[in-house]
Structures are given as C-alpha cells and as structure tokens.
Write a protein that holds these residues in place. Structure first.
Motif, PDB file in Angstrom:
ATOM      1  N   ILE A 161      12.389   9.258  -4.534  1.00 56.26           N
ATOM      2  CA  ILE A 161      11.289   8.774  -3.691  1.00 56.26           C
ATOM      3  C   ILE A 161      10.440   7.771  -4.460  1.00 56.26           C
ATOM      4  O   ILE A 161      10.077   6.712  -3.945  1.00 56.26           O
ATOM      5  N   ALA A 162      10.141   8.089  -5.723  1.00 56.67           N
ATOM      6  CA  ALA A 162       9.386   7.151  -6.553  1.00 56.67           C
ATOM      7  C   ALA A 162      10.183   5.880  -6.815  1.00 56.67           C
ATOM      8  O   ALA A 162       9.625   4.779  -6.859  1.00 56.67           O
ATOM      9  N   ASP A 163      11.495   6.032  -6.969  1.00 59.79           N
ATOM     10  CA  ASP A 163      12.340   4.851  -7.191  1.00 59.79           C
ATOM     11  C   ASP A 163      12.305   3.918  -5.982  1.00 59.79           C
ATOM     12  O   ASP A 163      12.198   2.697  -6.135  1.00 59.79           O
ATOM     13  N   ILE A 204       0.833  -1.202   0.000  1.00 55.76           N
ATOM     14  CA  ILE A 204       0.000   0.000   0.000  1.00 55.76           C
ATOM     15  C   ILE A 204       0.871   1.256   0.000  1.00 55.76           C
ATOM     16  O   ILE A 204       0.694   2.167  -0.827  1.00 55.76           O
ATOM     17  N   VAL A 205       1.831   1.322   0.922  1.00 56.72           N
ATOM     18  CA  VAL A 205       2.736   2.469   0.991  1.00 56.72           C
ATOM     19  C   VAL A 205       3.575   2.572  -0.273  1.00 56.72           C
ATOM     20  O   VAL A 205       3.800   3.672  -0.803  1.00 56.72           O
ATOM     21  N   ALA A 206       4.023   1.418  -0.794  1.00 60.66           N
ATOM     22  CA  ALA A 206       4.852   1.425  -2.000  1.00 60.66           C
ATOM     23  C   ALA A 206       4.087   1.971  -3.191  1.00 60.66           C
ATOM     24  O   ALA A 206       4.623   2.772  -3.975  1.00 60.66           O
ATOM     25  N   THR A 207       2.835   1.566  -3.335  1.00 56.69           N
ATOM     26  CA  THR A 207       2.022   2.035  -4.465  1.00 56.69           C
ATOM     27  C   THR A 207       1.771   3.531  -4.381  1.00 56.69           C
ATOM     28  O   THR A 207       1.892   4.256  -5.387  1.00 56.69           O
ATOM     29  N   ILE A 208       1.441   4.009  -3.183  1.00 55.52           N
ATOM     30  CA  ILE A 208       1.199   5.445  -3.003  1.00 55.52           C
ATOM     31  C   ILE A 208       2.465   6.242  -3.294  1.00 55.52           C
ATOM     32  O   ILE A 208       2.430   7.268  -3.982  1.00 55.52           O
TER      33      ILE A 208
END
Length: 318
Positions: free
Chosen positions: A245-247, A232-236
């Motif tokens: 941050i996206a990486d 969940i945190v990774a997808t957000i």
C-alpha cells in the motif's frame, strides 16, 4: 489496394517531408544504441505532418515512410525495434485529433497518456508472448545487475576510492536496489507522462513559429483542479500505509509530482516573463534547474500552490 495507393502525392507534399519522416523513424533502426532515444519523439513528425497536410494526405506520407523503414528493418533484422517505434504513431494521431478539435492541453495530454500506455503495454505484452519472457522482470533484473556491476567497479582497488566513499556507494546502491523495484510502476508512469509532455511541448513550439500553437502558450497550461487529490491521497497513503500500500502511494506520488512539476514550470515561465527577467538570466536559471536535484520537488510545490493561490492570475492582475 494498389501499390500506387501506398505512396504519397508528390504534387501535394514536398518530397523533403517524406524523407524527413522516413529518416526520423529510420534512426533507431539504423543505430539503436545511439539513436534509441529518438523513439520518444516520433509522435512529433506524425502529428506535424497530419496538421500541415491534413488527415488524408498526411496519412499517405506517413504510411509510405513507415513502409520504407519497415523494409529497412527487415533487411537489418531489427523488426522489434521498428515495431516499438510504431507505438509513437497512435500518440501522434491522438495529438493531431486533439489539436484539430481544439481540445485543451490537459485533456489532450490525458488522452495521449492513455493511448501511449496502451500502446506500450500491447507491444511489451506481445513481445513477451513471442519471446516467452517477462519484459518487466527482465527490466528489473537488468537494473539490479547494472547497480551490482557498477558497485563492483567502483569498489575495486583500481578505482582508488577511499573506504568511506566506497561504504557510502554501497549504502546508496543497496537503497536503490531495494527501492526501485517497489517504485517501478510509478517510474514507468512518469516516463509515459514525460514522453507525452515532451512531444506536446515540441509540437506546440514548432507551430508557434510557423503558425498558431495548437494548445496555446505553455505558460497558460493548467491541470484540472480535481487532480490535486492525487498528491494528497498519495502522501497520506505513503505515510500511513505499509508494504505494498505504501509502495503504491509512492508510485502515485511520483506521477503526481511529475504532473505538478510541469505545471510549476508553466508558473515559473509566467512569472519570469511578467517580471521581465532578462533572457540571459532566464537561461541561467533554466540551467540551474536542470542540474539541481531539488528543482523537481520545488517546481512541483510551486505548481501545486498555483491550484490554491492562482499565482498566474495574480501575476496578470499586477
């Protein structure tokens, strides 16, 4: 320590067990290019010998085998490969202790991931210091060079590919060369998780045939519920974040995806057995999952769904 203390008690342990452990550890040393993959499975003989013969006797067998293979590595001048093989020993010991203490599969796997991560880090850090190099940068450089050379081969006239196909390969190669370095920490993490999982599954399978499986049936393996926050945190983070941050969100999503893929596989096995799917049909399905690229996200979603819908319990109730 006496020299005799370094060997094993032949009356307590069959010589075949000693030669089996020695042979498995010797394979990567003898032919790294062909048997290098064996390094990922060497926790199996370590854990198996310890479970079969106990900590003291089993350790003597493993110690004797490692001394013999170490001498072979010195003779062949492949000490670096031998030292990397030794990173599997702490993992095998960790899995043995977890099995002996009757710890759950998820907890045992978590400890195994932590130990193997530390072992690999220490090896590569030491290797970098001794060779005055950066193994991580060298890995990225080797991958990039490999992509570049592959593209050059298939783009040449000798390959006989149409311009449209060559353009598609160029697009894919460029994307991979830009994406893989950004996701490499996640790729390495999935390699660690996959290595620990494979060793646990094979140890479990082996002992299910000769005795009791240390971690019970694979179909019953369940991840802790709080891990659901990882995807969940990774997808957000991946969708909202930018740059590094996206990486990092992508890396976390890769690791979480692999974890829930393994749980999804356990759910699938449960459902297939509950629905009494014929053996031939099951193996056909397994083969399709191996060759199809979408099997990983589909099974990861299935494993994630099990957290909320408890698919295996519903299957049992039926």
């Amino acid at each position: 320590m006496k020299l005799s203390d370094l060997w094993w008690d032949k009356n307590a342990v069959p010589p075949g067990h000693f030669f089996l452990v020695s042979g498995l550890f010797a394979l990567p040393v003898l032919h790294p290019g062909f048997f290098g993959w064996v390094n990922g499975l060497l926790a199996i003989p370590v854990c198996t010998i310890l479970l079969m013969h106990g900590a003291v006797t089993g350790a003597s067998v493993i110690r004797a085998a490692l001394i013999l293979v170490g001498i072979l590595a010195l003779v062949l001048q492949r000490l670096d490969i031998y030292l990397f093989s030794l990173t599997a020993v702490p993992l095998g010991l960790t899995l043995f202790l977890s099995a002996r203490n009757q710890e759950g599969a998820a907890y045992s796997g978590g400890k195994g991931v932590a130990v193997l991560t530390l072992s690999w880090f220490l090896f590569w850090a030491g290797f970098g210091v001794l060779t005055d190099s950066n193994p991580y940068a060298a890995l990225l450089q080797a991958l990039d060079l490999g992509f570049q050379q592959t593209l050059e081969i298939y783009s040449s006239k000798e390959a006989g590919l149409t311009p449209e196909v060559v353009y598609g390969l160029q697009t894919i190669t460029t994307t991979l060369r830009n994406t893989i370095p950004r996701l490499m920490p996640g790729i390495i993490t999935t390699a660690v998780i996959g290595t620990v999982w494979l060793n646990m599954v094979m140890i479990n399978r082996l002992f299910s045939r000769i005795g009791a499986a240390p971690w019970g049936s694979y179909a019953d393996w369940v991840l802790p519920e709080h891990l659901v926050w990882f995807p969940i945190v990774a997808t957000i983070t991946l969708l909202v974040g930018e740059g590094q941050i996206a990486d990092w969100g992508g890396c976390l999503l890769l690791a979480a995806g692999v974890l829930y893929f393994f749980q999804g596989l356990a759910v699938l096995l449960t459902l297939l057995f509950r629905w009494r799917v014929p053996t031939f049909a099951r193996f056909l399905l397994y083969g399709m999952l191996v060759i199809q690229s979408y099997s990983l996200p589909v099974l990861a979603i299935l494993g994630l769904s099990d957290v909320w819908f408890n698919l295996r319990r519903k299957s049992d109730e039926r």
